[in-house]
Design a protein around this motif. Structure first.
Motif, PDB file in Angstrom:
ATOM      1  N   SER A  46     -35.804 -83.829  23.104  1.00 23.82           N
ATOM      2  CA  SER A  46     -35.186 -83.619  23.163  1.00 23.82           C
ATOM      3  C   SER A  46     -33.965 -83.742  21.705  1.00 23.82           C
ATOM      4  O   SER A  46     -32.881 -85.307  22.443  1.00 23.82           O
ATOM      5  N   VAL A  47     -34.068 -83.561  20.934  1.00 24.88           N
ATOM      6  CA  VAL A  47     -33.705 -84.089  19.690  1.00 24.88           C
ATOM      7  C   VAL A  47     -32.072 -82.664  20.369  1.00 24.88           C
ATOM      8  O   VAL A  47     -30.483 -83.304  19.781  1.00 24.88           O
ATOM      9  N   VAL A  48     -32.117 -81.608  20.623  1.00 27.30           N
ATOM     10  CA  VAL A  48     -31.130 -80.913  21.145  1.00 27.30           C
ATOM     11  C   VAL A  48     -30.690 -81.182  22.483  1.00 27.30           C
ATOM     12  O   VAL A  48     -29.218 -81.488  23.071  1.00 27.30           O
ATOM     13  N   ALA A  49     -31.720 -81.885  23.825  1.00 25.89           N
ATOM     14  CA  ALA A  49     -30.445 -82.873  24.391  1.00 25.89           C
ATOM     15  C   ALA A  49     -29.877 -84.039  24.087  1.00 25.89           C
ATOM     16  O   ALA A  49     -28.611 -84.183  24.972  1.00 25.89           O
ATOM     17  N   ASN A  50     -29.942 -84.028  23.471  1.00 30.77           N
ATOM     18  CA  ASN A  50     -29.211 -85.971  22.831  1.00 30.77           C
ATOM     19  C   ASN A  50     -28.014 -85.014  22.278  1.00 30.77           C
ATOM     20  O   ASN A  50     -27.101 -85.273  22.746  1.00 30.77           O
ATOM     21  N   TYR A  51     -27.778 -84.047  21.999  1.00 31.87           N
ATOM     22  CA  TYR A  51     -26.699 -83.560  21.358  1.00 31.87           C
ATOM     23  C   TYR A  51     -26.296 -83.225  22.329  1.00 31.87           C
ATOM     24  O   TYR A  51     -24.448 -83.773  22.589  1.00 31.87           O
ATOM     25  N   ALA A  52     -26.272 -82.702  23.205  1.00 36.73           N
ATOM     26  CA  ALA A  52     -25.799 -81.983  24.108  1.00 36.73           C
ATOM     27  C   ALA A  52     -24.877 -83.515  25.168  1.00 36.73           C
ATOM     28  O   ALA A  52     -23.550 -83.103  25.721  1.00 36.73           O
ATOM     29  N   TYR A  53     -25.944 -84.077  25.823  1.00 34.81           N
ATOM     30  CA  TYR A  53     -24.973 -85.756  25.974  1.00 34.81           C
ATOM     31  C   TYR A  53     -24.010 -86.360  25.217  1.00 34.81           C
ATOM     32  O   TYR A  53     -22.687 -86.230  25.804  1.00 34.81           O
ATOM     33  N   ALA A  54     -24.336 -86.293  23.872  1.00 38.97           N
ATOM     34  CA  ALA A  54     -22.625 -86.867  23.359  1.00 38.97           C
ATOM     35  C   ALA A  54     -21.597 -85.974  23.233  1.00 38.97           C
ATOM     36  O   ALA A  54     -20.803 -85.920  23.259  1.00 38.97           O
ATOM     37  N   GLU A  55     -22.156 -84.885  22.841  1.00 36.76           N
ATOM     38  CA  GLU A  55     -21.187 -83.717  22.870  1.00 36.76           C
ATOM     39  C   GLU A  55     -19.993 -83.624  23.695  1.00 36.76           C
ATOM     40  O   GLU A  55     -19.038 -83.512  23.682  1.00 36.76           O
ATOM     41  N   SER A  56     -20.843 -84.325  25.161  1.00 38.58           N
ATOM     42  CA  SER A  56     -19.655 -84.298  26.311  1.00 38.58           C
ATOM     43  C   SER A  56     -18.903 -85.203  26.152  1.00 38.58           C
ATOM     44  O   SER A  56     -18.298 -84.706  26.891  1.00 38.58           O
ATOM     45  N   ASN A  57     -18.931 -85.574  25.304  1.00 37.45           N
ATOM     46  CA  ASN A  57     -17.452 -86.535  25.594  1.00 37.45           C
ATOM     47  C   ASN A  57     -16.677 -86.828  24.431  1.00 37.45           C
ATOM     48  O   ASN A  57     -15.647 -86.857  24.346  1.00 37.45           O
ATOM     49  N   LEU A  58     -16.891 -85.176  23.569  1.00 33.56           N
ATOM     50  CA  LEU A  58     -15.675 -85.248  23.291  1.00 33.56           C
ATOM     51  C   LEU A  58     -14.238 -84.902  23.813  1.00 33.56           C
ATOM     52  O   LEU A  58     -13.249 -85.064  23.191  1.00 33.56           O
ATOM     53  N   HIS A  59     -14.706 -84.229  24.952  1.00 28.71           N
ATOM     54  CA  HIS A  59     -13.528 -83.994  26.117  1.00 28.71           C
ATOM     55  C   HIS A  59     -12.834 -85.301  26.072  1.00 28.71           C
ATOM     56  O   HIS A  59     -11.537 -84.867  26.142  1.00 28.71           O
ATOM     57  N   PHE A  60     -13.393 -86.129  26.606  1.00 29.09           N
ATOM     58  CA  PHE A  60     -12.760 -87.688  26.820  1.00 29.09           C
ATOM     59  C   PHE A  60     -12.273 -87.733  25.715  1.00 29.09           C
ATOM     60  O   PHE A  60     -11.423 -88.766  26.139  1.00 29.09           O
ATOM     61  N   PHE A  61     -12.472 -87.739  25.018  1.00 34.92           N
ATOM     62  CA  PHE A  61     -11.709 -88.053  23.570  1.00 34.92           C
ATOM     63  C   PHE A  61     -10.114 -87.185  22.837  1.00 34.92           C
ATOM     64  O   PHE A  61     -10.206 -87.591  21.818  1.00 34.92           O
ATOM     65  N   LYS A  62     -10.324 -86.488  23.266  1.00 42.13           N
ATOM     66  CA  LYS A  62      -9.681 -85.233  23.138  1.00 42.13           C
ATOM     67  C   LYS A  62     -10.253 -84.437  21.770  1.00 42.13           C
ATOM     68  O   LYS A  62      -8.911 -84.060  21.211  1.00 42.13           O
TER      69      LYS A  62
END
Length: 479
Positions: free
Chosen positions: A367-383
């Protein structure tokens, strides 16, 4: 009123006496079950048949190299399968009786339709980043489908607060507490190891996270199921009485059972929602990252719907059977994970403590690792999907993991509950508004399925095939 009281008041409305989220997610489950013609029941077999090509992705794609559907499923399960499967089920039983398990099954069945809907949208409105990997999720389909950027930003901020930081800290704390209880390992040392291992995985990007999930999730899931099946077989004579007790308790049919009916419904639904995350808007990030075969958004709807089924109907049921077949007395004051530990120790002897500790550590770490991936996906949204943005986010994430392993997390739990609650509200509001697109995509997929001797190429979705709300990323779904 101070900040802590404000957070507590919001949580009370969302999760406590107000129970707003329970009603919202029940509505979503019934809504999408009806609109999609009970896809989770009538197309149950097809949900499994979709998995036959799940380990493949479109290698001929020149635009982006998405992960496979199977890897996306395992990333989704990595986040879903956590301490909620071990501790959450025990809490539901201790507070709501055995009947809570029946209502946990009900909410999972409804949640499968909600999970289908949000994952379809995650696929449709995905984008390709600078690394030629797919990104997507509620923030993307809120902005692209509904053109409501303010709502998309609100969702993303809650996602960063919850999945990016708070939840990972809590999972690290759970691992540290478990290992300290079983082996007397100091929390500081556990925190250092977790942080180093998590860093080594997440710094390798989405594909390394996907490979890790693909390796670990099946191993830990199968091991836990085998233990549960063995315990059930050891106590097979008690199974009919246990099932009878679940059903009668679920409807308050036992002596003095009417008073427990409300508690059974409330706790079964609440813990089921916590565990399978259907409607929370988290899993669409995993769904968006794949290039499925056949290359149609609805393929990922079926894949992630299977994730809800496996999480609650299989793994949570395994925990429930282990607890209900154990001859132990417990009350609502007893900690959830201690109930599960006591039950497994009853069945397997003192070695049960070590098994639970190992299971918790694996479940929580994925869960720790997957949680990172979820939030990291939104970095692109904020450029912010660049070296500086990734470095800042990753550093803050790893710092929270290390801090969480030895922190007192009561306040952070409250903040995380608020973040998850607001995420869920925003996401359900969005996907209900996008229902016409979800229905149109499902009809397009079903129509193509009916073509005789249909190939994967014939099933492929193109943006000209339907009328959808908003706009999709150029080049993702060729005209």
């Amino acid at each position: 009123m101070n900040f802590e009281q404000i957070v507590s008041s919001i949580n009370n409305v969302l999760w406590g006496e107000g129970q707003v989220l329970i009603y919202v997610l029940l509505f979503a489950g019934f809504w999408f079950s009806y609109k999609l013609k009970f896809v989770q029941i009538l197309n149950f077999r097809h949900m499994f048949s979709v998995m036959k090509n799940s380990s493949k992705n479109d290698e001929n794609s020149t635009e982006s190299s998405g992960i496979s559907s199977l890897q996306a499923l395992f990333i989704g399960l990595s986040a879903r399968v956590g301490t909620g499967n071990l501790a959450g089920v025990a809490v539901a039983i201790s507070l709501g009786g055995s009947g809570a398990i029946f209502w946990m099954w009900v909410i999972a069945l409804l949640g499968m339709a909600t999970g289908f809907a949000e994952s379809v949208l995650g696929q449709l409105y995905k984008v390709s980043d600078d690394h030629k990997e797919y990104r997507g999720g509620p923030a993307y389909y809120i902005q692209k489908g509904l053109n409501q950027r303010w709502l998309a930003i609100l969702f993303s901020l809650c996602l960063f607060l919850g999945y990016g930081f708070s939840f990972s800290a809590m999972q690290a704390n759970t691992i540290a507490d478990s290992l300290n209880h079983a082996f007397n390992i100091p929390s500081l040392y556990t925190g250092m190891v977790i942080t180093i291992l998590a860093g080594a995985i997440v710094l390798g990007g989405l594909k390394r996270i996907a490979r890790f999930a693909e390796l670990i999730v099946p191993f830990m899931g199968i091991a836990f199921i085998l233990v549960a099946v063995s315990i059930t077989l050891m106590n097979i004579s008690a199974v009919p009485a246990m099932l009878y007790d679940i059903i009668t308790s679920a409807f308050g049919l036992q002596e003095a059972g009417a008073g427990m009916l409300g508690a059974a419904i409330k706790n079964g639904i609440q813990r089921g929602l916590y565990s399978n995350e259907a409607g929370a808007g988290s899993v669409p990030h995993a769904a968006a990252s794949a290039r499925p075969v056949p290359n149609h958004p609805v393929t990922q709807g079926y894949v992630q719907m299977l994730g809800v089924f496996l999480d609650t109907m299989v793994l949570c049921t395994c925990t429930a059977f282990i607890i209900l077949l154990a001859d132990i007395n417990f009350t609502g004051e007893m900690e959830g994970i201690r109930v599960t530990q006591s039950a497994i120790t009853h069945h397997l002897g003192e070695n049960g403590v070590y098994f639970v500790s190992a299971a918790i550590s694996l479940f929580a770490f994925t869960s720790v690792v997957a949680n990172y991936a979820y939030a990291e996906s939104n970095l692109h949204f904020f450029k912010l999907d660049n070296k500086v943005g990734r470095t800042i986010y990753t550093s803050m994430y790893l710092a929270m993991v290390f801090w969480g392993s030895s922190a007192s997390l009561k306040q952070v739990w409250s903040m995380a509950d608020v973040a998850l609650g607001l995420m869920t509200l925003v996401n359900v509001i969005a996907i209900v508004q996008l229902t016409p697109t979800i229905v149109a995509l499902t009809k397009d997929y079903n129509a193509k399925r009916k073509i005789e001797n249909v190939s994967d190429a014939d099933m492929e979705f193109k943006e000209a095939d339907i009328e959808f709300q908003g706009k999709v990323e150029a080049g993702i779904w060729h005209k």
